[in-house]
Design a protein around this motif. Structure first.
Motif, PDB file in Angstrom:
ATOM      1  N   GLN A 124     -17.507 -69.170  45.954  1.00 32.87           N
ATOM      2  CA  GLN A 124     -18.674 -69.599  46.719  1.00 32.87           C
ATOM      3  C   GLN A 124     -18.603 -71.077  47.103  1.00 32.87           C
ATOM      4  O   GLN A 124     -19.337 -71.526  47.971  1.00 32.87           O
ATOM      5  N   PHE A 125     -17.724 -71.841  46.449  1.00 29.74           N
ATOM      6  CA  PHE A 125     -17.656 -73.281  46.685  1.00 29.74           C
ATOM      7  C   PHE A 125     -17.376 -73.594  48.154  1.00 29.74           C
ATOM      8  O   PHE A 125     -17.960 -74.503  48.721  1.00 29.74           O
ATOM      9  N   PHE A 126     -16.493 -72.808  48.794  1.00 30.59           N
ATOM     10  CA  PHE A 126     -16.116 -73.116  50.165  1.00 30.59           C
ATOM     11  C   PHE A 126     -17.227 -72.813  51.150  1.00 30.59           C
ATOM     12  O   PHE A 126     -17.337 -73.458  52.187  1.00 30.59           O
ATOM     13  N   ASP A 127     -18.076 -71.815  50.834  1.00 27.61           N
ATOM     14  CA  ASP A 127     -19.236 -71.559  51.686  1.00 27.61           C
ATOM     15  C   ASP A 127     -20.155 -72.779  51.706  1.00 27.61           C
ATOM     16  O   ASP A 127     -20.600 -73.221  52.764  1.00 27.61           O
ATOM     17  N   ILE A 128     -20.410 -73.340  50.525  1.00 29.30           N
ATOM     18  CA  ILE A 128     -21.258 -74.533  50.420  1.00 29.30           C
ATOM     19  C   ILE A 128     -20.594 -75.704  51.140  1.00 29.30           C
ATOM     20  O   ILE A 128     -21.239 -76.437  51.893  1.00 29.30           O
ATOM     21  N   LEU A 129     -19.282 -75.862  50.937  1.00 26.92           N
ATOM     22  CA  LEU A 129     -18.542 -76.978  51.537  1.00 26.92           C
ATOM     23  C   LEU A 129     -18.588 -76.891  53.057  1.00 26.92           C
ATOM     24  O   LEU A 129     -18.816 -77.893  53.743  1.00 26.92           O
ATOM     25  N   ILE A 130     -18.410 -75.688  53.613  1.00 24.79           N
ATOM     26  CA  ILE A 130     -18.438 -75.514  55.072  1.00 24.79           C
ATOM     27  C   ILE A 130     -19.819 -75.867  55.620  1.00 24.79           C
ATOM     28  O   ILE A 130     -19.937 -76.534  56.649  1.00 24.79           O
ATOM     29  N   TRP A 131     -20.889 -75.441  54.917  1.00 30.75           N
ATOM     30  CA  TRP A 131     -22.243 -75.789  55.351  1.00 30.75           C
ATOM     31  C   TRP A 131     -22.446 -77.298  55.319  1.00 30.75           C
ATOM     32  O   TRP A 131     -23.016 -77.881  56.247  1.00 30.75           O
ATOM     33  N   LEU A 132     -21.972 -77.961  54.247  1.00 32.46           N
ATOM     34  CA  LEU A 132     -22.140 -79.413  54.144  1.00 32.46           C
ATOM     35  C   LEU A 132     -21.384 -80.135  55.256  1.00 32.46           C
ATOM     36  O   LEU A 132     -21.900 -81.080  55.859  1.00 32.46           O
ATOM     37  N   ILE A 133     -20.163 -79.683  55.561  1.00 36.69           N
ATOM     38  CA  ILE A 133     -19.383 -80.305  56.630  1.00 36.69           C
ATOM     39  C   ILE A 133     -20.077 -80.103  57.974  1.00 36.69           C
ATOM     40  O   ILE A 133     -20.185 -81.033  58.784  1.00 36.69           O
ATOM     41  N   ALA A 134     -20.585 -78.880  58.224  1.00 39.57           N
ATOM     42  CA  ALA A 134     -21.262 -78.597  59.490  1.00 39.57           C
ATOM     43  C   ALA A 134     -22.505 -79.466  59.652  1.00 39.57           C
ATOM     44  O   ALA A 134     -22.746 -80.035  60.718  1.00 39.57           O
ATOM     45  N   ILE A 135     -23.304 -79.572  58.588  1.00 34.81           N
ATOM     46  CA  ILE A 135     -24.510 -80.398  58.647  1.00 34.81           C
ATOM     47  C   ILE A 135     -24.140 -81.865  58.859  1.00 34.81           C
ATOM     48  O   ILE A 135     -24.760 -82.577  59.654  1.00 34.81           O
ATOM     49  N   GLY A 136     -23.101 -82.320  58.154  1.00 36.09           N
ATOM     50  CA  GLY A 136     -22.649 -83.707  58.299  1.00 36.09           C
ATOM     51  C   GLY A 136     -22.180 -84.009  59.704  1.00 36.09           C
ATOM     52  O   GLY A 136     -22.509 -85.050  60.276  1.00 36.09           O
ATOM     53  N   LEU A 137     -21.416 -83.094  60.294  1.00 36.14           N
ATOM     54  CA  LEU A 137     -20.931 -83.299  61.665  1.00 36.14           C
ATOM     55  C   LEU A 137     -22.084 -83.307  62.652  1.00 36.14           C
ATOM     56  O   LEU A 137     -22.110 -84.134  63.574  1.00 36.14           O
ATOM     57  N   ALA A 138     -23.049 -82.402  62.471  1.00 33.38           N
ATOM     58  CA  ALA A 138     -24.196 -82.364  63.372  1.00 33.38           C
ATOM     59  C   ALA A 138     -24.996 -83.658  63.276  1.00 33.38           C
ATOM     60  O   ALA A 138     -25.391 -84.237  64.291  1.00 33.38           O
ATOM     61  N   ALA A 139     -25.227 -84.133  62.048  1.00 32.07           N
ATOM     62  CA  ALA A 139     -25.984 -85.372  61.854  1.00 32.07           C
ATOM     63  C   ALA A 139     -25.241 -86.556  62.458  1.00 32.07           C
ATOM     64  O   ALA A 139     -25.842 -87.422  63.102  1.00 32.07           O
ATOM     65  N   THR A 140     -23.926 -86.597  62.292  1.00 32.79           N
ATOM     66  CA  THR A 140     -23.129 -87.681  62.862  1.00 32.79           C
ATOM     67  C   THR A 140     -23.173 -87.641  64.386  1.00 32.79           C
ATOM     68  O   THR A 140     -23.281 -88.678  65.036  1.00 32.79           O
ATOM     69  N   GLY A 141     -23.102 -86.427  64.950  1.00 33.70           N
ATOM     70  CA  GLY A 141     -23.179 -86.289  66.402  1.00 33.70           C
ATOM     71  C   GLY A 141     -24.496 -86.797  66.947  1.00 33.70           C
ATOM     72  O   GLY A 141     -24.532 -87.534  67.935  1.00 33.70           O
ATOM     73  N   VAL A 142     -25.592 -86.433  66.293  1.00 37.09           N
ATOM     74  CA  VAL A 142     -26.913 -86.905  66.713  1.00 37.09           C
ATOM     75  C   VAL A 142     -26.989 -88.423  66.611  1.00 37.09           C
ATOM     76  O   VAL A 142     -27.501 -89.096  67.504  1.00 37.09           O
ATOM     77  N   TYR A 143     -26.442 -88.975  65.518  1.00 40.90           N
ATOM     78  CA  TYR A 143     -26.454 -90.428  65.326  1.00 40.90           C
ATOM     79  C   TYR A 143     -25.733 -91.138  66.470  1.00 40.90           C
ATOM     80  O   TYR A 143     -26.236 -92.112  67.021  1.00 40.90           O
TER      81      TYR A 143
END
Length: 51
Positions: free
Chosen positions: A26-45
């Motif tokens: 399950q670790f990679f599911d969480i990691l993929i979500w964190l990366i996706a959220i991080g990329l989206a937040a960085t894009g908005v920034y």
């Protein structure tokens, strides 16, 4: 850095990823979500920064 050191580090990281994948699937599911959220937040920034 020396190419040999970088090569060894890459191999170690690859082995760690494989071990974690089989130990905690399950670790990679969480990691993929964190990366996706991080990329989206960085894009908005970056969009807001340029305005």
């Amino acid at each position: 850095m020396n190419d040999t050191i970088v090569g060894i580090l890459y191999i170690i990281v690859a082995l760690l990823i494989v071990v974690v994948k089989y130990a905690i699937p399950q670790f990679f599911d969480i990691l993929i979500w964190l990366i996706a959220i991080g990329l989206a937040a960085t894009g908005v920034y970056f969009i807001m920064k340029n305005r």
